[in-house]
Motif scaffolding. Sequence first.
Motif, PDB file in Angstrom:
ATOM      1  N   MET A 125       0.822  -1.213   0.000  1.00 39.74           N
ATOM      2  CA  MET A 125       0.000   0.000   0.000  1.00 39.74           C
ATOM      3  C   MET A 125       0.859   1.268   0.000  1.00 39.74           C
ATOM      4  SD  MET A 125      -3.271  -0.522   2.409  1.00 39.74           S
ATOM      5  CE  MET A 125      -4.798  -1.074   1.632  1.00 39.74           C
ATOM      6  N   VAL A 161      -6.332   2.665 -28.579  1.00 40.31           N
ATOM      7  CA  VAL A 161      -7.208   3.836 -28.529  1.00 40.31           C
ATOM      8  C   VAL A 161      -6.474   4.934 -27.755  1.00 40.31           C
ATOM      9  CG1 VAL A 161      -9.421   4.749 -27.742  1.00 40.31           C
ATOM     10  CG2 VAL A 161      -9.269   2.384 -28.552  1.00 40.31           C
ATOM     11  N   HIS A 181      -6.965   7.999 -25.689  1.00 41.46           N
ATOM     12  CA  HIS A 181      -8.110   8.567 -24.981  1.00 41.46           C
ATOM     13  C   HIS A 181      -7.949  10.064 -24.767  1.00 41.46           C
ATOM     14  CE1 HIS A 181      -8.358   4.238 -23.940  1.00 41.46           C
ATOM     15  NE2 HIS A 181      -9.647   4.443 -24.073  1.00 41.46           N
ATOM     16  N   GLU A 207     -13.207  11.585 -11.693  1.00 43.58           N
ATOM     17  CA  GLU A 207     -12.648  10.554 -12.571  1.00 43.58           C
ATOM     18  C   GLU A 207     -12.090  11.201 -13.830  1.00 43.58           C
ATOM     19  OE1 GLU A 207     -15.255   7.285 -13.593  1.00 43.58           O
ATOM     20  OE2 GLU A 207     -13.913   6.605 -15.182  1.00 43.58           O
ATOM     21  N   GLU A 247      -4.854  11.734 -11.946  1.00 42.90           N
ATOM     22  CA  GLU A 247      -4.170  10.699 -12.736  1.00 42.90           C
ATOM     23  C   GLU A 247      -5.077  10.133 -13.819  1.00 42.90           C
ATOM     24  OE1 GLU A 247      -2.151   7.587 -10.549  1.00 42.90           O
ATOM     25  OE2 GLU A 247      -1.802   8.971  -8.899  1.00 42.90           O
ATOM     26  N   HIS A 274      -7.178   7.877 -16.107  1.00 44.85           N
ATOM     27  CA  HIS A 274      -7.971   6.653 -15.939  1.00 44.85           C
ATOM     28  C   HIS A 274      -8.129   6.227 -14.484  1.00 44.85           C
ATOM     29  CE1 HIS A 274      -7.981   6.337 -20.218  1.00 44.85           C
ATOM     30  NE2 HIS A 274      -6.681   6.407 -20.248  1.00 44.85           N
ATOM     31  N   ARG A 275      -8.062   7.187 -13.575  1.00 45.80           N
ATOM     32  CA  ARG A 275      -8.274   6.867 -12.171  1.00 45.80           C
ATOM     33  C   ARG A 275      -9.197   7.911 -11.547  1.00 45.80           C
ATOM     34  NH1 ARG A 275      -4.485   2.917 -10.350  1.00 45.80           N
ATOM     35  NH2 ARG A 275      -5.039   3.406  -8.210  1.00 45.80           N
ATOM     36  N   VAL A 276      -9.651   7.600 -10.355  1.00 45.47           N
ATOM     37  CA  VAL A 276     -10.497   8.523  -9.602  1.00 45.47           C
ATOM     38  C   VAL A 276      -9.641   9.182  -8.523  1.00 45.47           C
ATOM     39  CG1 VAL A 276     -12.426   8.682  -7.989  1.00 45.47           C
ATOM     40  CG2 VAL A 276     -12.600   7.199 -10.003  1.00 45.47           C
ATOM     41  N   THR A 277      -9.655  10.517  -8.469  1.00 43.50           N
ATOM     42  CA  THR A 277      -8.905  11.245  -7.452  1.00 43.50           C
ATOM     43  C   THR A 277      -9.880  11.901  -6.486  1.00 43.50           C
ATOM     44  OG1 THR A 277      -7.171  11.713  -9.061  1.00 43.50           O
ATOM     45  CG2 THR A 277      -7.204  13.076  -7.071  1.00 43.50           C
ATOM     46  N   PRO A 278      -9.702  11.646  -5.199  1.00 43.02           N
ATOM     47  CA  PRO A 278     -10.564  12.305  -4.221  1.00 43.02           C
ATOM     48  C   PRO A 278      -9.993  13.685  -3.876  1.00 43.02           C
ATOM     49  CG  PRO A 278      -9.163  10.704  -3.121  1.00 43.02           C
ATOM     50  CD  PRO A 278      -8.758  10.706  -4.573  1.00 43.02           C
ATOM     51  N   GLN A 302      -3.765   9.816  -2.670  1.00 41.41           N
ATOM     52  CA  GLN A 302      -3.958   8.429  -3.085  1.00 41.41           C
ATOM     53  C   GLN A 302      -5.152   8.362  -4.021  1.00 41.41           C
ATOM     54  OE1 GLN A 302      -1.970   5.854  -2.380  1.00 41.41           O
ATOM     55  NE2 GLN A 302      -3.262   4.845  -3.919  1.00 41.41           N
ATOM     56  N   THR A 303      -5.032   7.598  -5.090  1.00 42.60           N
ATOM     57  CA  THR A 303      -6.137   7.560  -6.053  1.00 42.60           C
ATOM     58  C   THR A 303      -6.793   6.182  -6.100  1.00 42.60           C
ATOM     59  OG1 THR A 303      -4.632   7.040  -7.845  1.00 42.60           O
ATOM     60  CG2 THR A 303      -5.140   9.363  -7.498  1.00 42.60           C
ATOM     61  N   ARG A 304      -7.893   6.135  -6.832  1.00 38.36           N
ATOM     62  CA  ARG A 304      -8.740   4.955  -6.902  1.00 38.36           C
ATOM     63  C   ARG A 304      -8.781   4.463  -8.341  1.00 38.36           C
ATOM     64  NH1 ARG A 304     -13.745   2.611  -4.815  1.00 38.36           N
ATOM     65  NH2 ARG A 304     -15.536   3.045  -6.134  1.00 38.36           N
ATOM     66  N   LYS A 305      -8.583   3.173  -8.499  1.00 38.41           N
ATOM     67  CA  LYS A 305      -8.639   2.544  -9.808  1.00 38.41           C
ATOM     68  C   LYS A 305     -10.091   2.543 -10.322  1.00 38.41           C
ATOM     69  CE  LYS A 305      -7.259  -1.890 -11.566  1.00 38.41           C
ATOM     70  NZ  LYS A 305      -6.718  -3.237 -11.265  1.00 38.41           N
ATOM     71  N   VAL A 306     -10.273   2.422 -11.622  1.00 39.66           N
ATOM     72  CA  VAL A 306     -11.610   2.256 -12.173  1.00 39.66           C
ATOM     73  C   VAL A 306     -11.682   0.863 -12.799  1.00 39.66           C
ATOM     74  CG1 VAL A 306     -13.304   3.101 -13.837  1.00 39.66           C
ATOM     75  CG2 VAL A 306     -11.804   4.724 -12.657  1.00 39.66           C
ATOM     76  N   HIS A 362     -13.417  -1.199 -15.387  1.00 43.30           N
ATOM     77  CA  HIS A 362     -14.262  -0.857 -16.539  1.00 43.30           C
ATOM     78  C   HIS A 362     -15.161  -2.017 -16.919  1.00 43.30           C
ATOM     79  CE1 HIS A 362     -10.929   2.071 -16.866  1.00 43.30           C
ATOM     80  NE2 HIS A 362     -11.890   2.886 -17.224  1.00 43.30           N
ATOM     81  N   GLU A 369      -8.166  -1.156   0.849  1.00 41.94           N
ATOM     82  CA  GLU A 369      -7.852  -2.007  -0.312  1.00 41.94           C
ATOM     83  C   GLU A 369      -8.986  -1.945  -1.334  1.00 41.94           C
ATOM     84  OE1 GLU A 369      -5.321  -5.710   1.808  1.00 41.94           O
ATOM     85  OE2 GLU A 369      -7.491  -5.837   1.537  1.00 41.94           O
ATOM     86  N   TRP A 428     -11.432   0.233  -1.701  1.00 44.29           N
ATOM     87  CA  TRP A 428     -11.599   1.556  -2.287  1.00 44.29           C
ATOM     88  C   TRP A 428     -10.558   1.784  -3.384  1.00 44.29           C
ATOM     89  CZ3 TRP A 428      -8.437   5.911  -2.530  1.00 44.29           C
ATOM     90  CH2 TRP A 428      -9.066   7.065  -3.011  1.00 44.29           C
ATOM     91  N   ARG A 429      -9.307   1.472  -3.092  1.00 44.42           N
ATOM     92  CA  ARG A 429      -8.235   1.666  -4.079  1.00 44.42           C
ATOM     93  C   ARG A 429      -8.485   0.869  -5.355  1.00 44.42           C
ATOM     94  NH1 ARG A 429      -2.169   2.038  -1.770  1.00 44.42           N
ATOM     95  NH2 ARG A 429      -2.527   3.296   0.075  1.00 44.42           N
ATOM     96  N   GLU A 475      -2.799  -4.630  -9.173  1.00 44.83           N
ATOM     97  CA  GLU A 475      -2.368  -3.481  -9.974  1.00 44.83           C
ATOM     98  C   GLU A 475      -2.661  -3.720 -11.453  1.00 44.83           C
ATOM     99  OE1 GLU A 475      -1.876   0.102  -9.909  1.00 44.83           O
ATOM    100  OE2 GLU A 475      -1.524  -0.884  -7.987  1.00 44.83           O
ATOM    101  N   HIS A 492     -10.006  -2.514 -24.223  1.00 46.05           N
ATOM    102  CA  HIS A 492      -9.541  -1.146 -24.453  1.00 46.05           C
ATOM    103  C   HIS A 492      -8.806  -0.978 -25.779  1.00 46.05           C
ATOM    104  CE1 HIS A 492     -10.875  -0.227 -20.483  1.00 46.05           C
ATOM    105  NE2 HIS A 492     -10.164  -1.201 -19.999  1.00 46.05           N
TER     106      HIS A 492
END
Lengths: 371, 371, 371, 371
Positions: free
Chosen positions: B220, C26, C28, C296, C323, C325-329, D22-26, D28, D61, D63-64, D225, D325
């Motif tokens: 982490m 692709v 983006h 996002e 960043e 393709h990621r979600v930033t809070p 810290q960011t969050r993955k999406v 898809h 974990e 959330w990320r 990851e 993608h």
Amino acid sequence: MQKFTYLILSVLLFTAQLSMGQTRKVIHIPDIPGYQTLKCDFHMHTVFSDGTVWPTVRVEEAWREGLDVISITDHIEYRPHSKDVVSDHNRSYEIASPLAEKLNLILVKGAEITRGMPPGHLNTLFIKNANLLERDDVFDALQEARDQGAFILWNHPGWKAQQPDTTLWWIEHTRLLNSDLLHGIEVYNYKSYYPEAIDWANDKNLTMFANTDIHPPIAMAYDVENSHRPLTLVFANSRTQKGVREALFNKRTVVYYNNTLMGQAALLEPLFFASLKIEKTPLELKNGEAKVIEIENTSDVDFELELVQPGIGFDAPARVTLEAHRVTPIELRGNSDQLSSMNKLEAYYQVNNMAVSSTENLVVTFSFANN
Amino acid sequence: MQKFTYLILSVLLFTAQLSMGQTRKVIHIPDIPGYQTLKCDFHMHTVFSDGTVWPTVRVEEAWREGLDVISITDHIEYRPHSKDVVSDHNRSYEIASPLAEKLNLILVKGAEITRGMPPGHLNTLFIKNANLLERDDVFDALQEARDQGAFILWNHPGWKAQQPDTTLWWIEHTRLLNSDLLHGIEVYNYKSYYPEAIDWANDKNLTMFANTDIHPPIAMAYDVENSHRPLTLVFANSRTQKGVREALFNKRTVVYYNNTLMGQAALLEPLFFASLKIEKTPLELKNGEAKVIEIENTSDVDFELELVQPGIGFDAPARVTLEAHRVTPIELRGNSDQLSSMNKLEAYYQVNNMAVSSTENLVVTFSFANN
Amino acid sequence: MQKFTYLILSVLLFTAQLSMGQTRKVIHIPDIPGYQTLKCDFHMHTVFSDGTVWPTVRVEEAWREGLDVISITDHIEYRPHSKDVVSDHNRSYEIASPLAEKLNLILVKGAEITRGMPPGHLNTLFIKNANLLERDDVFDALQEARDQGAFILWNHPGWKAQQPDTTLWWIEHTRLLNSDLLHGIEVYNYKSYYPEAIDWANDKNLTMFANTDIHPPIAMAYDVENSHRPLTLVFANSRTQKGVREALFNKRTVVYYNNTLMGQAALLEPLFFASLKIEKTPLELKNGEAKVIEIENTSDVDFELELVQPGIGFDAPARVTLEAHRVTPIELRGNSDQLSSMNKLEAYYQVNNMAVSSTENLVVTFSFANN
Amino acid sequence: MQKFTYLILSVLLFTAQLSMGQTRKVIHIPDIPGYQTLKCDFHMHTVFSDGTVWPTVRVEEAWREGLDVISITDHIEYRPHSKDVVSDHNRSYEIASPLAEKLNLILVKGAEITRGMPPGHLNTLFIKNANLLERDDVFDALQEARDQGAFILWNHPGWKAQQPDTTLWWIEHTRLLNSDLLHGIEVYNYKSYYPEAIDWANDKNLTMFANTDIHPPIAMAYDVENSHRPLTLVFANSRTQKGVREALFNKRTVVYYNNTLMGQAALLEPLFFASLKIEKTPLELKNGEAKVIEIENTSDVDFELELVQPGIGFDAPARVTLEAHRVTPIELRGNSDQLSSMNKLEAYYQVNNMAVSSTENLVVTFSFANN
């Protein structure tokens, strides 16, 4: 005078390219006792036949990827760009040669005799004048190459375009073999494996090859950054043209594509053990206890092991993968009181990605010090 | 009887985990003449203080990443989970110890004395009973640790929470130093570098450390798959608790974080050259000509070189990066007729990612055979 | 008859290549209101001038990387391979054209006028007959191109080989501009950024470009798998030759290299907001409380934000990276009792990797619903 | 007072962690018409049973990694850390809950009833008081959970430790089903797929699950990851506890592990088509001609297609992979003169990585506009 300016600019560009500090990959396949292990590709094309790159590109690609030896083998009989690209059959070698010398890459002069089946396509390596190979009769062409000192191999013997249903050995190939006009065979070409070829190589005493037969820029066909192109590993006395030629004529090659190695057990076994670092400390294994041995694999190959016979006095894992560039722990568990009197423990594994024929894999014996 | 069933299942699970063949990474930092280079992390936490993992996780993480030595250093005075996690200060070591032994990882018993500034937080390593460190007076606690044989280091000396504006050396630290209660200092902690600390280490004869101070699961906080956690490299006579302790007391450490190495020139220089394979063939460089030397870097570090003085008789590149695990060509260009009488050529480079103090980098001399 | 066999084989190979299922990346970068965002590269070479690939390679490379538009711009006056590669200046377009059509890639016919400075090198796009550009006087050549309908841009204006010390705008360029013979300029070429060029583009009303000027296979120069080549983003009414031409003459382009975007604020701002998905739920932020907004970023660009003015009624982070393709809070913290009467909260950020001139970045306003 | 200082520092650390960005993955996987697609994991452990992480780790974990919903399901009857970790069965939920709320992650309160086979292990979700589940008789425990409103699922039905030879449905499971004490079943658990479970789910009207049953830090077990943990996709009316519960009781789930999706055709089919962007332009295909259709796959899944029936009037590729993608070109080749009168062309493919039962895959129909 304008022309002079262009020349200057071009030289500046070229110097700039060098100063950028382009680096060279290392292919981690170890040397074996008595020989250097050279990474080679003996089949490729340029705009001078049906490829789509300038000859210098083949040299730079190979240098970047960590190869030691290449041969540019443009087709003699097939030149679809000839309307635009003129010049003779020696020209691609002439253009590529100075850069190869600068980069210390061994460039073997070659050409591909390109005929219908039989006998199909054959590469002639270590030739002196490719123009003389332009002959009506294929045997005349090959004899000319041989007279120049060529090593000759049969390319992609099971190519679907020429042998769509079955992969056959024709009478013409026997004639070539008997006439000293056939010395090697591609077991792997581009992205295809020909199982018949490895068995023919064993039966008829031919040298085994894996070559790319690359036509476009290499990175369009293979993931050269994260993996490697198909390679012929040559076990040579010296890193020279002469050393390579001697090794080819004496069949000291191993085929290496994806994660697979193929060849004679006498070459594969030392290659396997030269890739590993194994703890030497005596295990002192006891009945009912377990001990862990750590094995480091310093090569690029993941070795896939399968137990072929139970150990005497201990249990060993039925399947283990020794991952490339990592340490794998092997747990042995004692199952006999006789362990106290055993000085070494032997474990017998088959290496599922090292083949000695189309149906058999290499078997290796690990010997661990015990007391 | 139901309870017994659960136990059985648990054992099965554990065995299964082993048979899965989890592997261990290799950190490629070479040994240097006379010493083994051990990869160590002397600062980490578990649920037994304010960390969020069970103690065995610290052992398995370290083993997977290729470390040789760790110390779990839970806070003595700060245990925010104490409502849920009971047990004494020795418990995290007790829980972690059997797995460390099985995996051949050296687990140094430690604890973190956790006070306001001064003197801040201090790790005590190689202690015997952490419970005895729970004392009102910080000097009493440290003296107790020292009486148990502890090596003591000052953690994150410039931590913003304790020294928000400037990083100061307090009179209390001098007192600790004079009382043999301070032997080392963290130059790097978690993700922060403290430039004052490297200079204090040089001036006051302290051992330098880079530690993680990790609280959550390691993945982490760091990209352990593609990079490495901050490490204290220890140059030991043997891979044992005793060997590590002797090396720490004799200041044989190098700080390693991201792509940076810091420490004494006497350790950095052999580490640099042990990382490289350089062609030995004489160059035979001539005035006006260029020759390429290939340098292979077998370590995980990209070395960033900057020329600090012109070569005698030749031009060398002003900047070069020797990329990890790749071959970098260096082009030398002759600029003097005296080259014909020079047996060796010397090139002087500064290594911009190897620091010997907060302001100075290591300077190395390459000596290439010429004639 | 043998010749016929070769032809058959070649066709089979080509078909095979298609059925292998090569795919297309692709890129983006979103469309903006009113326009499609086309990914374009208007400067590249083949073996028909000083490049090292066959023209079809340029088409396939671009298709694989997700480009919409390319122009092959071989030098008119510089053809170092002319001993081996004959044929006229239209030939590379002719060879590349059928594959471009099959792959639905827009291939703009182009050529590079290649002279000393001034005026240096200029690309002519949308020409009809490149052979007519072979003229002694550079103005004659450009006028001929213009008469064919060409859009003309100045390439690499600060190229060290031509402007080693300073990047100057010459009187000849003013003459070109005044004669309607100069419409655009490369702000970025290959791996170099020319800060003067973006300011000239703004001052003199020129269209901005980022082009590769690629000579070798593209993967030898850029990491096209994990990143992207330098691109000119064109905001077009339609994905057609005509649409591209109209957009170029009307200056609707943005320069995109590495993680940087450059251009007019009127294009960058909609591009920025079209890249983001922002929660719409009212925050109901209160004094002393904190709320998290998740943003996002659906584009390939990491946006680097820096707060340029405090929010009214709340604190926002000083620096944030959104960043790709990621979600930033984003955490907002109320600092005023007046929040209860505020319907929206506005945060003012500078985007440090979006430039509108050589010294200024884009400033954007986030407007979050509150009550 | 010292204690107070520690508290302050701890708060500072926590704030720092947030500001680090810290960011969050999406993940898809698209929504389908009428429903939001929630990414869920309903089975995991902490130090409060036999896991090795603190409860907050499970929230962070998830959330990320981009999950919407998790349930911590510590064992009621198996708590091997109970000597060190005290507190009751509701404690892990209490500790994790505030962070889940802050991060807008839905935390479903759960517990695992842990018995020998039959009936094995069962998860109870949406419970109110886990302490009341500690009962001698397993049916009493499940009835208590049901009285609290629980959704109940059978975990890892084919777990080797409990069903080493065959995976059986016991009479006790029928009794549970008839008593409304069994609503779902894990088709996938940790790294194992249970083919019997998908067929039982279809036959007995059970909700399908894929859960991790994770015990260590997640990154020790999965490559989060570059890939994703096993997930239960829930098609919900709203992203709320209530929405999730309603969807589970109405069996609107799809199992997603590695590159495989399993579930009802009525859910898989809209999920497949919602993942794709297909060109709408009429093909105008003619007999003997070929046309290329480009299909963009915007999801994380590589769809592996196999033609199950020849097209009418045209040939389509026998096998195609629609890579995640990326854009995949599909070449259709006309083979009939009737094409001129066909308004649409239909191609029938089986999706080899979308299963509707243990033996059948989803079949989809592509309908392309033609004239």
